[in-house]
Design a protein around this motif. Structure first.
Motif, short mmCIF file in Angstrom:
data_model
loop_
_atom_site.label_atom_id
_atom_site.label_comp_id
_atom_site.label_asym_id
_atom_site.label_seq_id
_atom_site.Cartn_x
_atom_site.Cartn_y
_atom_site.Cartn_z
N GLY A 154 0.78 -1.23 0.00
CA GLY A 154 0.00 0.00 0.00
C GLY A 154 0.81 1.28 0.00
N MET A 155 2.09 1.19 -0.28
CA MET A 155 2.93 2.40 -0.26
C MET A 155 2.75 3.20 -1.55
N LEU A 156 2.81 4.51 -1.43
CA LEU A 156 2.73 5.41 -2.58
C LEU A 156 4.10 5.57 -3.21
N ASN A 157 4.10 6.10 -4.45
CA ASN A 157 5.37 6.31 -5.15
C ASN A 157 6.36 7.14 -4.32
N ARG A 158 5.85 8.21 -3.71
CA ARG A 158 6.71 9.08 -2.92
C ARG A 158 7.35 8.32 -1.76
N GLU A 159 6.56 7.49 -1.09
CA GLU A 159 7.07 6.71 0.05
C GLU A 159 8.09 5.66 -0.41
N ILE A 160 7.79 5.04 -1.56
CA ILE A 160 8.71 4.03 -2.09
C ILE A 160 10.03 4.68 -2.48
N ALA A 161 9.93 5.86 -3.11
CA ALA A 161 11.13 6.58 -3.54
C ALA A 161 12.01 6.94 -2.35
N GLU A 162 11.37 7.42 -1.28
CA GLU A 162 12.13 7.79 -0.09
C GLU A 162 12.82 6.58 0.53
N GLU A 163 12.10 5.47 0.59
CA GLU A 163 12.66 4.27 1.24
C GLU A 163 13.78 3.66 0.40
N LEU A 164 13.63 3.68 -0.91
CA LEU A 164 14.64 3.09 -1.78
C LEU A 164 15.72 4.09 -2.18
N GLN A 165 15.49 5.36 -1.81
CA GLN A 165 16.44 6.43 -2.13
C GLN A 165 16.66 6.57 -3.64
N VAL A 166 15.52 6.61 -4.34
CA VAL A 166 15.54 6.87 -5.79
C VAL A 166 14.49 7.93 -6.06
N SER A 167 14.43 8.41 -7.30
CA SER A 167 13.45 9.44 -7.64
C SER A 167 12.07 8.82 -7.85
N GLU A 168 11.04 9.66 -7.70
CA GLU A 168 9.68 9.19 -7.94
C GLU A 168 9.52 8.75 -9.40
N ARG A 169 10.21 9.45 -10.30
CA ARG A 169 10.14 9.08 -11.71
C ARG A 169 10.68 7.65 -11.92
N THR A 170 11.73 7.29 -11.20
CA THR A 170 12.31 5.94 -11.30
C THR A 170 11.30 4.91 -10.78
N VAL A 171 10.67 5.24 -9.65
CA VAL A 171 9.65 4.34 -9.09
C VAL A 171 8.50 4.17 -10.06
N ASP A 172 8.06 5.28 -10.66
CA ASP A 172 6.95 5.24 -11.61
C ASP A 172 7.30 4.37 -12.81
N ARG A 173 8.54 4.48 -13.26
CA ARG A 173 8.99 3.69 -14.40
C ARG A 173 9.02 2.19 -14.05
N ARG A 174 9.50 1.88 -12.86
CA ARG A 174 9.55 0.48 -12.43
C ARG A 174 8.16 -0.08 -12.18
N ARG A 175 7.28 0.76 -11.66
CA ARG A 175 5.88 0.35 -11.45
C ARG A 175 5.25 -0.01 -12.79
N ALA A 176 5.47 0.83 -13.79
CA ALA A 176 4.90 0.58 -15.12
C ALA A 176 5.45 -0.72 -15.71
N SER A 177 6.73 -0.99 -15.47
CA SER A 177 7.33 -2.21 -15.97
C SER A 177 6.74 -3.44 -15.30
N VAL A 178 6.53 -3.35 -14.00
CA VAL A 178 5.92 -4.47 -13.26
C VAL A 178 4.51 -4.73 -13.78
N MET A 179 3.75 -3.66 -14.00
CA MET A 179 2.39 -3.81 -14.51
C MET A 179 2.39 -4.45 -15.90
N ASN A 180 3.39 -4.10 -16.69
CA ASN A 180 3.51 -4.69 -18.02
C ASN A 180 3.79 -6.18 -17.93
N HIS A 181 4.64 -6.58 -17.00
CA HIS A 181 4.94 -8.00 -16.79
C HIS A 181 3.67 -8.78 -16.47
#
Length: 230
Positions: A154-181
């Motif tokens: 249930g974590m949001l992109n912003r929360e995931i980005a902070e925890e993984l120490q990456v940008s929200e854009r990177t999280v969004d890109r990885r989220r889209a890739s997972v959804m594509n899989h």
């Protein structure tokens, strides 16, 4: 002739009710006695089975050799068998098989049958689905796994980005890739599939403790797709 009484060393045929049945056979494999419950279980009249070789009701996907491998064994054996109903449908049975010792050729094999078709089919269907989801999961990169795990929590992109120490854009890109899989178009659908994977693992672990799973040939029969007809 089908008897409704029994010798001391075997059950009474009238004790069996669907989904259970009893079949006795001689050493040559011919059926000698059948419980009346066979009519409800497989659709046969008991009188039509007595005298027939038991393998005439084996369905094509039954590993008959596994059954007869124990023909000379006097120990009780638990097997899975796929039998044909009178309408031609393949049904799976959990069979407890025991040799009743008489005098020479008077020996009999007693087969206590329980119809477990629905359980086996459900197990096969869910196991196939789990294998599909696990295959998709194995195709994810480590970074995609990290994002997927946090999405299902249930974590949001912003929360995931902070925890993984990456940008929200990177999280969004990885989220889209997972959804594509997973072949989904929304986060809700993705969460459903990720949650389903966890639930299937738990369910199949519990189902793996079912009695029919202890049969000696379970890996040969139950793991194969179960056909509905001959």
């Amino acid at each position: 002739m089908v008897y409704s009484t029994a010798a001391p060393d075997q059950p009474r045929l009238t004790d069996f009710v669907a989904p259970h049945a009893f079949i006795s056979q001689d050493l040559s494999g011919n059926i000698t006695e059948v419980s009346h419950s066979i009519t409800e279980v497989l659709g046969y009249s008991p009188e039509t089975l007595v005298g027939r070789p038991i393998n005439t009701i084996f369905s094509p996907d039954c590993r008959a050799n596994d059954y007869f491998r124990f023909a000379s064994d006097r120990r009780p054996t638990h097997l899975l068998l796929s039998l044909l109903s009178s309408s031609g449908e393949s049904r799976v049975f959990s069979v407890y098989r025991n040799r009743s010792i008489g005098s020479g050729q008077d020996d009999r094999y007693h087969n206590l049958l329980s119809d477990v078709t629905d359980e086996v089919r459900q197990y096969q269907t869910l196991k196939s689905r789990l294998e599909t989801l696990q295959s998709i999961q194995r195709g994810l990169s480590d970074q995609e796994h990290q994002v997927a795990e946090r999405i299902v929590n249930g974590m949001l992109n912003r929360e995931i980005a902070e925890e993984l120490q990456v940008s929200e854009r990177t999280v969004d890109r990885r989220r889209a890739s997972v959804m594509n899989h997973y072949g989904v178009d929304s986060t809700a659908e993705l969460v459903c599939q990720l949650s389903e994977l966890s639930h299937l693992k738990t369910f199949l672990q519990i189902a793996g403790q079912s009695t029919w799973r202890t049969a000696v040939n379970v890996n040969e029969l139950a793991a194969r797709p179960l056909s509905r007809s001959a």
